[in-house]
Every structure is written in structure tokens, then in C-alpha cells.
Design a protein around this motif. Structure first.
Motif, PDB file in Angstrom:
ATOM      1  N   ILE A  16       0.850  -1.649   0.208  1.00 30.40           N
ATOM      2  CA  ILE A  16      -0.065   0.086   0.079  1.00 30.40           C
ATOM      3  C   ILE A  16       0.490   1.223  -0.233  1.00 30.40           C
ATOM      4  CG2 ILE A  16      -1.984   1.177   1.405  1.00 30.40           C
ATOM      5  CD1 ILE A  16      -3.041  -1.173   2.447  1.00 30.40           C
ATOM      6  N   ALA A  17       1.934   1.171   0.879  1.00 28.82           N
ATOM      7  CA  ALA A  17       3.074   2.059   0.327  1.00 28.82           C
ATOM      8  C   ALA A  17       3.393   2.743  -0.392  1.00 28.82           C
ATOM      9  CB  ALA A  17       3.550   1.840   1.995  1.00 28.82           C
ATOM     10  N   GLN A  18       3.565   1.332  -1.656  1.00 28.07           N
ATOM     11  CA  GLN A  18       4.307   1.913  -2.468  1.00 28.07           C
ATOM     12  C   GLN A  18       3.287   2.243  -3.697  1.00 28.07           C
ATOM     13  OE1 GLN A  18       5.214  -1.748  -4.987  1.00 28.07           O
ATOM     14  NE2 GLN A  18       7.364  -1.352  -5.688  1.00 28.07           N
ATOM     15  N   GLN A  19       1.850   1.776  -3.161  1.00 22.85           N
ATOM     16  CA  GLN A  19       1.383   2.021  -4.480  1.00 22.85           C
ATOM     17  C   GLN A  19       0.789   3.329  -4.441  1.00 22.85           C
ATOM     18  OE1 GLN A  19       0.681   0.413  -7.121  1.00 22.85           O
ATOM     19  NE2 GLN A  19       2.080  -0.893  -6.494  1.00 22.85           N
ATOM     20  N   SER A  20       0.483   3.842  -3.365  1.00 26.53           N
ATOM     21  CA  SER A  20      -0.074   5.186  -2.714  1.00 26.53           C
ATOM     22  C   SER A  20       1.028   6.418  -2.368  1.00 26.53           C
ATOM     23  CB  SER A  20      -0.884   5.005  -1.605  1.00 26.53           C
ATOM     24  OG  SER A  20      -0.149   4.457  -0.323  1.00 26.53           O
ATOM     25  N   LEU A  33      -3.833  -9.343  -4.943  1.00 21.66           N
ATOM     26  CA  LEU A  33      -2.882  -9.779  -6.277  1.00 21.66           C
ATOM     27  C   LEU A  33      -1.896  -9.572  -6.168  1.00 21.66           C
ATOM     28  CD1 LEU A  33      -5.531  -9.200  -9.363  1.00 21.66           C
ATOM     29  CD2 LEU A  33      -4.804 -10.896  -8.097  1.00 21.66           C
ATOM     30  N   GLY A  34      -0.954  -8.201  -5.788  1.00 22.18           N
ATOM     31  CA  GLY A  34       0.452  -7.132  -5.238  1.00 22.18           C
ATOM     32  C   GLY A  34       0.759  -8.382  -4.355  1.00 22.18           C
ATOM     33  N   TYR A  66      -4.691   3.471   1.947  1.00 21.80           N
ATOM     34  CA  TYR A  66      -3.480   4.745   0.918  1.00 21.80           C
ATOM     35  C   TYR A  66      -3.138   4.780   2.679  1.00 21.80           C
ATOM     36  CZ  TYR A  66      -6.211   8.917   3.049  1.00 21.80           C
ATOM     37  OH  TYR A  66      -6.888   9.087   3.311  1.00 21.80           O
ATOM     38  N   MET A  67      -1.748   5.171   2.249  1.00 16.23           N
ATOM     39  CA  MET A  67      -1.304   5.897   3.269  1.00 16.23           C
ATOM     40  C   MET A  67      -0.502   7.008   3.040  1.00 16.23           C
ATOM     41  SD  MET A  67       0.954   2.096   4.208  1.00 16.23           S
ATOM     42  CE  MET A  67       1.815   2.690   5.638  1.00 16.23           C
ATOM     43  N   ASN A 133      13.175   0.198  -1.509  1.00 12.71           N
ATOM     44  CA  ASN A 133      14.088  -0.910  -1.514  1.00 12.71           C
ATOM     45  C   ASN A 133      13.613  -1.639  -3.054  1.00 12.71           C
ATOM     46  OD1 ASN A 133      17.256  -0.674  -0.301  1.00 12.71           O
ATOM     47  ND2 ASN A 133      15.607  -2.166   1.822  1.00 12.71           N
ATOM     48  N   LEU A 134      12.201  -1.565  -2.764  1.00 20.08           N
ATOM     49  CA  LEU A 134      11.577  -2.189  -3.694  1.00 20.08           C
ATOM     50  C   LEU A 134      11.662  -1.246  -4.853  1.00 20.08           C
ATOM     51  CD1 LEU A 134       7.617  -3.178  -1.989  1.00 20.08           C
ATOM     52  CD2 LEU A 134       9.687  -4.867  -3.322  1.00 20.08           C
ATOM     53  N   GLU A 135      11.173  -0.130  -5.005  1.00 19.42           N
ATOM     54  CA  GLU A 135      11.274   0.553  -6.337  1.00 19.42           C
ATOM     55  C   GLU A 135      12.888   0.755  -6.366  1.00 19.42           C
ATOM     56  OE1 GLU A 135      10.410   4.389  -4.270  1.00 19.42           O
ATOM     57  OE2 GLU A 135       8.175   3.996  -4.268  1.00 19.42           O
ATOM     58  N   SER A 136      14.011   0.873  -5.868  1.00 14.19           N
ATOM     59  CA  SER A 136      15.544   0.234  -6.249  1.00 14.19           C
ATOM     60  C   SER A 136      15.462  -1.381  -7.053  1.00 14.19           C
ATOM     61  CB  SER A 136      16.302   0.774  -5.454  1.00 14.19           C
ATOM     62  OG  SER A 136      16.669   1.691  -4.682  1.00 14.19           O
TER      63      SER A 136
END
Length: 143
Positions: A16-20, A33-34, A66-67, A133-136
Motif C-alpha cells: 500500500i505504501a508503495q502504490q499510494s 493480487l499484489g 492508502y498511507m 528497496n522495492l523501488e530500487s
């Protein structure tokens, strides 16, 4: 180590943090799903996380979870304590009720060090760190 509920809660918060981050709201279906979780189970977990203030939610066709910046500062130890309680940090490695410094189980001394290190790691690990870290592409949430 964590309960299945706690595992899904942590994964959901990171997702949620990544997507929002750009103001998007994420549906239960997308979260499920994610992070590869059962939709009905994650819905119950998200309800609990929302009540505790870990995530925000908006109802309706354009709603979702969302966050905001404050929630990104939540550390994993707080999430674990809220979902699984304190047992991970205080319980006996063999599950004995009377394990203590004065009456240790066979693995007490070694397990005490592991618990202390785990607590330090979880207390110093904020949700934002995992999103970064996910985004990298250093980590992933789903195979």
C-alpha cells in the motif's frame, strides 16, 4: 516466525505504501493480487490495520487504502506487536511457560541473543525503508 496474519499485514502495508506514494488508493483486490494473499483474509487484516491507524481508507468507487507520510514511519516492531503481541520478543524459544533467567530452557541463552537482535532490526525498520528497496529493485514482495 510471524503468524500468517502478521506476514500478510506487513506485506500489505509495504505494498500500500508503495502504490499510494503518488496519492493513489489501492483496492483490496489489487492488494490481494499484489502480495499473493487470499482476498477475504487480507480484507479482515486491512480492517484491523485501518482501525489501528496504520493505513487510511476511503469508501466508494474511487476509494481504497492508502498511507501518508506519518504512516511510512511506522516500524515493523509496532506492527508485529499489534498483530501478534509481544511473544516474539519475550517468549521462550521452546514455548515453555516458566522459562526465565533463573529457570532457563535448553536454548534460552542463545535464543535471547536472537530475540534481542530481531527486536533491534524490527524497531529500526520503517515501512519507508522497504518501499525504497522495492523501488530500487533490491527486494520484491511477490515471486
Amino acid at each position: 516466525m510471524f503468524s500468517k496474519t502478521c506476514e500478510y499485514a506487513i506485506r500489505a502495508l509495504i505494498y500500500i505504501a508503495q502504490q499510494s506514494k503518488d496519492g493513489l488508493k489501492v483496492s483490496i483486490k489489487d492488494i490481494s493480487l499484489g502480495i499473493d494473499s487470499p482476498e477475504h483474509f487480507i480484507a479482515k487484516i486491512l480492517q484491523q490495520l485501518s482501525r489501528k491507524g496504520f493505513v487510511k481508507s476511503v469508501k466508494g468507487p474511487n476509494g481504497g487504502f492508502y498511507m501518508e507520510a506519518d504512516e511510512l514511519k511506522i516500524n515493523l516492531a509496532t506492527v508485529v506487536r499489534e498483530i501478534d503481541g509481544d511473544r516474539l520478543f519475550t517468549g521462550c524459544g521452546l514455548g515453555l511457560k516458566a522459562c526465565s533467567e533463573l529457570h532457563p530452557c535448553p536454548i534460552h541463552n542463545d535464543f535471547k541473543i536472537i530475540k534481542e537482535n530481531l527486536m533491534i532490526m524490527l524497531e529500526s525498520s520503517q515501512i519507508k525503508f522497504f518501499v525504497d528497496n522495492l523501488e530500487s529493485n533490491l527486494t520484491f514482495l511477490k515471486c
